[in-house]
Design a protein around this motif. Structure first.
Motif, PDB file in Angstrom:
ATOM      1  N   VAL A 186      10.237  -9.411   9.515  1.00  0.00           N
ATOM      2  CA  VAL A 186      10.015  -7.978   9.247  1.00  0.00           C
ATOM      3  C   VAL A 186       9.202  -7.837   7.967  1.00  0.00           C
ATOM      4  O   VAL A 186       9.578  -8.381   6.918  1.00  0.00           O
ATOM      5  N   TYR A 187       8.099  -7.098   8.066  1.00  0.00           N
ATOM      6  CA  TYR A 187       7.233  -6.852   6.920  1.00  0.00           C
ATOM      7  C   TYR A 187       7.181  -5.344   6.643  1.00  0.00           C
ATOM      8  O   TYR A 187       6.366  -4.620   7.217  1.00  0.00           O
ATOM      9  N   PRO A 188       8.036  -4.831   5.770  1.00  0.00           N
ATOM     10  CA  PRO A 188       7.923  -3.415   5.387  1.00  0.00           C
ATOM     11  C   PRO A 188       6.819  -3.252   4.332  1.00  0.00           C
ATOM     12  O   PRO A 188       6.831  -3.920   3.291  1.00  0.00           O
ATOM     13  N   ILE A 189       5.873  -2.385   4.624  1.00  0.00           N
ATOM     14  CA  ILE A 189       4.829  -2.041   3.651  1.00  0.00           C
ATOM     15  C   ILE A 189       5.090  -0.590   3.275  1.00  0.00           C
ATOM     16  O   ILE A 189       4.689   0.348   3.979  1.00  0.00           O
ATOM     17  N   VAL A 190       5.830  -0.417   2.178  1.00  0.00           N
ATOM     18  CA  VAL A 190       6.356   0.899   1.818  1.00  0.00           C
ATOM     19  C   VAL A 190       6.142   1.172   0.336  1.00  0.00           C
ATOM     20  O   VAL A 190       5.951   0.255  -0.467  1.00  0.00           O
ATOM     21  N   ASP A 191       6.183   2.433  -0.006  1.00  0.00           N
ATOM     22  CA  ASP A 191       5.993   2.894  -1.385  1.00  0.00           C
ATOM     23  C   ASP A 191       7.364   3.170  -2.006  1.00  0.00           C
ATOM     24  O   ASP A 191       8.042   4.126  -1.639  1.00  0.00           O
ATOM     25  N   LEU A 192       7.769   2.329  -2.929  1.00  0.00           N
ATOM     26  CA  LEU A 192       9.076   2.486  -3.554  1.00  0.00           C
ATOM     27  C   LEU A 192       9.155   3.757  -4.387  1.00  0.00           C
ATOM     28  O   LEU A 192      10.241   4.328  -4.557  1.00  0.00           O
ATOM     29  N   ASP A 193       8.011   4.216  -4.920  1.00  0.00           N
ATOM     30  CA  ASP A 193       7.997   5.505  -5.632  1.00  0.00           C
ATOM     31  C   ASP A 193       8.429   6.630  -4.697  1.00  0.00           C
ATOM     32  O   ASP A 193       9.257   7.477  -5.052  1.00  0.00           O
ATOM     33  N   ALA A 194       7.872   6.622  -3.493  1.00  0.00           N
ATOM     34  CA  ALA A 194       8.198   7.682  -2.532  1.00  0.00           C
ATOM     35  C   ALA A 194       9.645   7.583  -2.069  1.00  0.00           C
ATOM     36  O   ALA A 194      10.278   8.604  -1.776  1.00  0.00           O
ATOM     37  N   LEU A 195      10.162   6.365  -2.007  1.00  0.00           N
ATOM     38  CA  LEU A 195      11.546   6.173  -1.585  1.00  0.00           C
ATOM     39  C   LEU A 195      12.530   6.391  -2.727  1.00  0.00           C
ATOM     40  O   LEU A 195      13.743   6.430  -2.508  1.00  0.00           O
ATOM     41  N   HIS A 196      12.008   6.465  -3.971  1.00  0.00           N
ATOM     42  CA  HIS A 196      12.826   6.684  -5.172  1.00  0.00           C
ATOM     43  C   HIS A 196      13.861   5.569  -5.362  1.00  0.00           C
ATOM     44  O   HIS A 196      15.031   5.830  -5.681  1.00  0.00           O
ATOM     45  N   ILE A 197      13.419   4.331  -5.139  1.00  0.00           N
ATOM     46  CA  ILE A 197      14.302   3.183  -5.375  1.00  0.00           C
ATOM     47  C   ILE A 197      13.549   2.102  -6.153  1.00  0.00           C
ATOM     48  O   ILE A 197      12.322   2.033  -6.123  1.00  0.00           O
ATOM     49  N   SER A 198      14.314   1.271  -6.843  1.00  0.00           N
ATOM     50  CA  SER A 198      13.739   0.151  -7.584  1.00  0.00           C
ATOM     51  C   SER A 198      13.479  -1.012  -6.630  1.00  0.00           C
ATOM     52  O   SER A 198      13.992  -1.046  -5.499  1.00  0.00           O
ATOM     53  N   LEU A 199      12.732  -1.993  -7.112  1.00  0.00           N
ATOM     54  CA  LEU A 199      12.478  -3.189  -6.303  1.00  0.00           C
ATOM     55  C   LEU A 199      13.789  -3.920  -6.024  1.00  0.00           C
ATOM     56  O   LEU A 199      14.016  -4.394  -4.898  1.00  0.00           O
ATOM     57  N   ARG A 200      14.654  -3.973  -7.004  1.00  0.00           N
ATOM     58  CA  ARG A 200      15.941  -4.651  -6.805  1.00  0.00           C
ATOM     59  C   ARG A 200      16.768  -3.947  -5.726  1.00  0.00           C
ATOM     60  O   ARG A 200      17.358  -4.595  -4.859  1.00  0.00           O
TER      61      ARG A 200
END
Length: 223
Positions: free
Chosen positions: A97-111
């Motif tokens: 699975v390769y999610p290509i997503v914007d963590l800013d838009a999801l409002h979550i940290s990389l961790r």
């Protein structure tokens, strides 16, 4: 979020396609109408690779236990990649699975994002009445981590730039586990690997697992 299934695809071809989508999403973040297009720009990609070994950017090449010239006899290839993590194997019977997503838009940290990927697999396995866990300092999804029978069923390695992600997870369903004999999986020399079919002792419908995993990812990667 947009889901795509590339089916069986060569690792390098998939990597190139990921990079193209990843770059487009990063560029789009600076445009005025970005948020109106984000549903189509972000993707979660499912696929399956022919036999391949990949080494993360900070991985130790000594964890590859055979010479590259032996790969041909295994019908396998090898790539040094730009993801995190050490060495791993991809092959038939494994959901990648390769999610290509914007963590800013999801409002979550990389961790938190990595934890969400782990959680999606943990919840998927609960559908099969299997209890797994995450482990401190050992990314991925494990059975019995703090015991001599510790074994990993899902490896995770990601890359992020401008808070946009690529690469992702590899979840063993009916994988030929003998291919792990040629590496120290994820750099570990004292822990094993397993698959869903091995744990259940019976065959599993891969498409059924994909449907469950997709549903769990959808819940955990919401705006």
């Amino acid at each position: 979020m947009k889901f795509t299934d590339w089916g069986i695809i060569d690792y390098k071809e998939a990597w190139d396609k990921q990079n193209e989508i990843f770059t487009q999403l990063i560029r789009a973040k600076s445009t005025a109408d970005y948020l109106s297009k984000i549903d189509q720009l972000q993707q979660i990609i499912f696929c399956e690779h022919p036999h391949v070994y990949t080494l993360g950017r900070n991985g130790n090449v000594s964890n590859m236990l055979i010479q590259e010239d032996r790969l041909k006899s295994l019908n396998a290839t090898y790539y040094k990649t730009d993801r995190g993590g050490d060495i791993t194997y991809h092959g038939f019977g494994q959901i990648v699975v390769y999610p290509i997503v914007d963590l800013d838009a999801l409002h979550i940290s990389l961790r938190q994002y990595v934890c969400n990927l782990e959680e999606a697999v943990i919840r998927t396995l609960m559908h099969y009445n299997l209890k797994t866990e995450r482990a401190e300092g050992a990314t991925g999804v494990w059975f019995d981590y703090n015991t001599p029978s510790a074994r990993k069923i899902c490896a995770i390695g990601v890359r992020a730039s401008h808070y946009v992600t690529m690469h992702g997870l590899a979840f063993n369903i009916s994988t030929d586990l003998s291919y792990y004999n040629y590496i120290n999986p994820c750099g570990f020399i004292d822990k094993g690997v397993t698959s869903l079919e091995k744990e259940l002792g019976k065959s599993v419908n891969m498409e059924e697992v994909k449907v469950i995993l997709r549903s769990e990812l959808d819940k955990l990667l919401q705006f």
